[in-house]
Design a protein around this motif. Structure first.
Motif, mmCIF file in Angstrom:
data_model
loop_
_atom_site.group_PDB
_atom_site.id
_atom_site.type_symbol
_atom_site.label_atom_id
_atom_site.label_comp_id
_atom_site.label_asym_id
_atom_site.label_seq_id
_atom_site.Cartn_x
_atom_site.Cartn_y
_atom_site.Cartn_z
ATOM 1 N N PHE A 85 2.630 -7.253 10.239
ATOM 2 C CA PHE A 85 2.525 -6.452 9.018
ATOM 3 C C PHE A 85 3.827 -6.513 8.230
ATOM 4 C CE2 PHE A 85 -0.987 -4.898 11.437
ATOM 5 C CZ PHE A 85 -1.913 -4.441 10.515
ATOM 6 N N HIS A 86 3.673 -6.691 6.920
ATOM 7 C CA HIS A 86 4.817 -6.693 6.009
ATOM 8 C C HIS A 86 5.302 -5.261 5.815
ATOM 9 C CE1 HIS A 86 7.083 -7.281 2.249
ATOM 10 N NE2 HIS A 86 7.140 -8.557 2.588
ATOM 11 N N ARG A 87 6.577 -5.094 5.548
ATOM 12 C CA ARG A 87 7.101 -3.725 5.366
ATOM 13 C C ARG A 87 6.433 -3.005 4.201
ATOM 14 N NH1 ARG A 87 13.239 -4.986 3.096
ATOM 15 N NH2 ARG A 87 12.606 -5.990 1.123
ATOM 16 N N ASP A 88 5.950 -3.782 3.206
ATOM 17 C CA ASP A 88 5.251 -3.147 2.088
ATOM 18 C C ASP A 88 3.948 -2.494 2.552
ATOM 19 O OD1 ASP A 88 7.237 -4.016 0.449
ATOM 20 O OD2 ASP A 88 6.066 -5.563 -0.565
ATOM 21 N N ASN A 89 3.325 -3.055 3.615
ATOM 22 C CA ASN A 89 2.104 -2.443 4.148
ATOM 23 C C ASN A 89 2.378 -1.023 4.631
ATOM 24 O OD1 ASN A 89 1.351 -5.607 5.704
ATOM 25 N ND2 ASN A 89 0.624 -4.868 3.738
ATOM 26 N N PHE A 90 3.504 -0.842 5.321
ATOM 27 C CA PHE A 90 3.848 0.484 5.839
ATOM 28 C C PHE A 90 4.185 1.450 4.709
ATOM 29 C CE2 PHE A 90 4.679 -2.401 9.361
ATOM 30 C CZ PHE A 90 4.030 -1.770 10.406
ATOM 31 N N ARG A 131 0.374 -8.838 2.108
ATOM 32 C CA ARG A 131 1.063 -7.645 1.599
ATOM 33 C C ARG A 131 0.118 -6.641 0.957
ATOM 34 N NH1 ARG A 131 6.102 -9.639 -1.944
ATOM 35 N NH2 ARG A 131 6.378 -7.366 -2.068
ATOM 36 N N TYR A 132 -1.148 -7.010 0.743
ATOM 37 C CA TYR A 132 -2.013 -6.159 -0.080
ATOM 38 C C TYR A 132 -3.256 -5.672 0.658
ATOM 39 C CZ TYR A 132 0.997 -8.424 -3.466
ATOM 40 O OH TYR A 132 2.097 -8.907 -4.132
ATOM 41 N N ILE A 133 -3.198 -5.607 1.966
ATOM 42 C CA ILE A 133 -4.377 -5.241 2.735
ATOM 43 C C ILE A 133 -4.761 -3.774 2.530
ATOM 44 C CG2 ILE A 133 -3.173 -4.591 4.880
ATOM 45 C CD1 ILE A 133 -5.474 -6.166 6.344
#
Length: 384
Positions: A106-111, A68-70
Motif C-alpha cells: 500500500f502506498h502512503r497516500d492510501n493510508f 494510489r487510488y484504491i
C-alpha cells in the motif's frame, strides 16, 4: 493458478489470477460467502461482491501491483451500490456496506485517504511465498487492532510466459479507430492478456480477423479471435468446449468456436457456435429480434396495441417466445436479444389474441468476459 517469478519473489501472473484465487478461497480467507464477480452497477465494475452470514454486503477490490487510488475506487462502488441497491433479495442494505482493499503493498497516500474517510475500509496486504515444494498466499490485515496473518497453499502451474509482446499492427489499429473507446480498451487489454499468456502464443492477422494461437497450420490450436464485420463492428470468438457449458444430451468434449456477446463492461454471453466466418444466421436473427424487442417494449409501454399490425406483432411475439423457450429448456445458448424478448412481460394482452398467459423470465446472471477468456486460454493450453 499461474505464478511468475520477478527477481527473487513470486507474484500472480495477472490480476485475474489473483481474483480467481481469492474468489475460490473467500470462506477460508475472510469467512465470506461468494455472491458476484466483475459485477456491473451504474458504470462501475466491482471485482468481487460477497456476503457475511448475516447478509451484510462486502465489496472487495484487488490489485496485483501498487495503486494510489484504491480508496477512491471503493468509494465509487459504495455510492453506486447504495443508490441502485441491486440483489435486494440476497443483501441486507440496512447494514453498512463493508469495503476491502487487497494489494501486495500500500502506498502512503492510501493510508492518508483512509484516515480521513468515514466509510468502513479494511486494508489487506498479501505476498506469494515459496519453499522447496509449495507456494503459499500470505495475507495480513493491516488494521492496527487486528494484525491477523493467514497463509494458505496455492495450487500452481509452472509455465513460461511471453514477455516480448509486439505492438498492435497497423491493420488492427485501423479497425480499432472505428470502434468506441470501450471496445478499443477491451480489445487491447485482452490482446495483451492473450499474447502474454504463453511464449507459444502468436497473432495471426488477415483483412478482417485477428486470431491467437500457436501458428497458422492445419494442426494449430486457436483460443481467441477478434473479427470485424462489414460495418467495422468487432465480434469476439472463443474456442470453448460443449461440456463446459453443461449442454444436455451431448457427450462430446470437443472444442468449438463460440461467438460471444459482450457489453464491453465485463458482461458476456455465449450466443452460439460458428465453425467459420461471422455467423450470418446469428446476425440475421439478432437483427430481427432486436426490432421485435423494440416493438414489444413500445406495446407494453402504451399498455396494448391499437391496430391490426399490433395484433400481428403480438401473435409473432408469442411464436418467438415459444421457440426461444424451447431452446432454453434444451439448455441451448441464447443470444442477448432472445433473452431480452423472453423478459418482456405482455401477459395482460395475451387474452386478446386467445393465448394463455406467458411465463416471464428474468436473467440476472451474465458470464464474465474475463472469465470466458480465462477458460479459453486454459482449454488452449491443455490442447497443445
Amino acid at each position: 493458478m499461474n505464478l511468475i517469478k520477478t527477481g527473487n519473489s513470486w507474484k500472480f501472473a495477472t490480476e485475474a489470477d489473483l481474483e480467481d484465487f481469492v474468489w475460490a478461497n473467500l470462506k477460508e480467507l475472510f469467512g465470506l460467502i461468494p455472491l458476484k464477480r466483475q459485477y456491473y452497477v451504474k458504470g462501475q465494475i466491482c471485482d468481487i461482491l460477497a456476503l457475511r452470514e448475516n447478509k451484510q454486503l462486502v465489496v472487495l477490490e484487488l490489485k496485483n501491483v501498487e495503486d494510489r487510488y484504491i480508496v477512491q475506487q471503493l468509494t465509487r462502488y459504495y455510492d453506486a451500490l447504495q443508490e441502485v441497491k441491486p440483489l435486494e433479495d440476497e443483501i441486507d442494505y440496512q447494514q453498512p456496506i463493508s469495503l476491502i482493499a487487497i494489494k501486495p503493498n500500500f502506498h502512503r497516500d492510501n493510508f492518508t485517504d483512509k484516515k480521513y474517510h468515514n466509510l468502513s475500509i479494511e486494508f489487506f496486504e498479501f505476498a506469494v511465498l515459496a519453499d522447496e515444494f509449495n507456494y503459499y498466499l500470505q495475507i495480513k490485515n493491516l488494521d492496527l487492532d487486528n494484525e491477523k496473518v493467514l497463509k494458505i497453499e496455492i495450487a500452481h502451474q509452472d509455465r513460461e510466459r511471453r514477455e516480448d509482446i509486439p505492438s498492435p499492427s497497423r491493420g488492427l489499429m485501423s479497425h480499432l479507430a472505428k470502434c468506441s473507446s470501450e471496445q478499443q480498451e477491451g480489445i487491447l487489454k485482452f490482446r495483451q492478456k492473450i499474447l502474454s499468456f504463453d511464449k507459444r502464443m502468436e497473432e495471426i492477422s488477415s483483412a478482417v480477423s485477428f486470431k491467437y494461437g500457436n501458428g497458422n497450420s492445419k494442426t494449430s490450436k486457436f483460443c481467441t479471435e477478434f473479427y470485424f464485420d462489414s460495418k467495422g463492428i468487432p465480434i469476439i470468438f472463443l474456442w470453448l468446449g460443449f461440456l463446459w457449458l453443461g449442454l444436455k444430451n451431448n457427450s462430446s468434449d470437443r472444442i468449438s468456436r463460440a461467438r460471444i456477446w459482450t457489453d464491453w463492461r465485463g458482461n458476456a454471453l455465449l450466443e452460439g457456435y460458428v465453425p467459420s466466418g461471422i455467423g450470418t444466421k446469428i446476425n440475421l436473427s439478432k437483427k430481427t429480434l432486436s426490432t421485435r424487442v423494440k416493438i414489444m417494449n413500445e406495446i407494453v409501454e402504451n399498455k396494448g396495441f391499437k391496430d391490426h399490425k399490433g395484433y400481428k406483432d403480438m401473435l409473432q411475439h408469442s411464436k418467438d417466445r415459444n421457440r426461444i423457450a424451447r431452446k432454453l429448456n434444451n439448455s441451448e445458448p441464447l443470444t442477448y436479444e432472445e433473452r431480452k424478448l423472453l423478459e418482456i412481460d405482455a401477459n395482460e394482452f395475451t387474452h386478446v389474441i386467445g393465448g394463455g398467459r406467458l411465463n416471464t423470465y428474468k436473467f440476472d446472471r451474465y458470464d464474465s468476459l474475463n472469465g470466458l477468456v480465462e477458460v479459453a486460454l486454459e482449454k488452449w493450453l491443455k490442447r497443445l
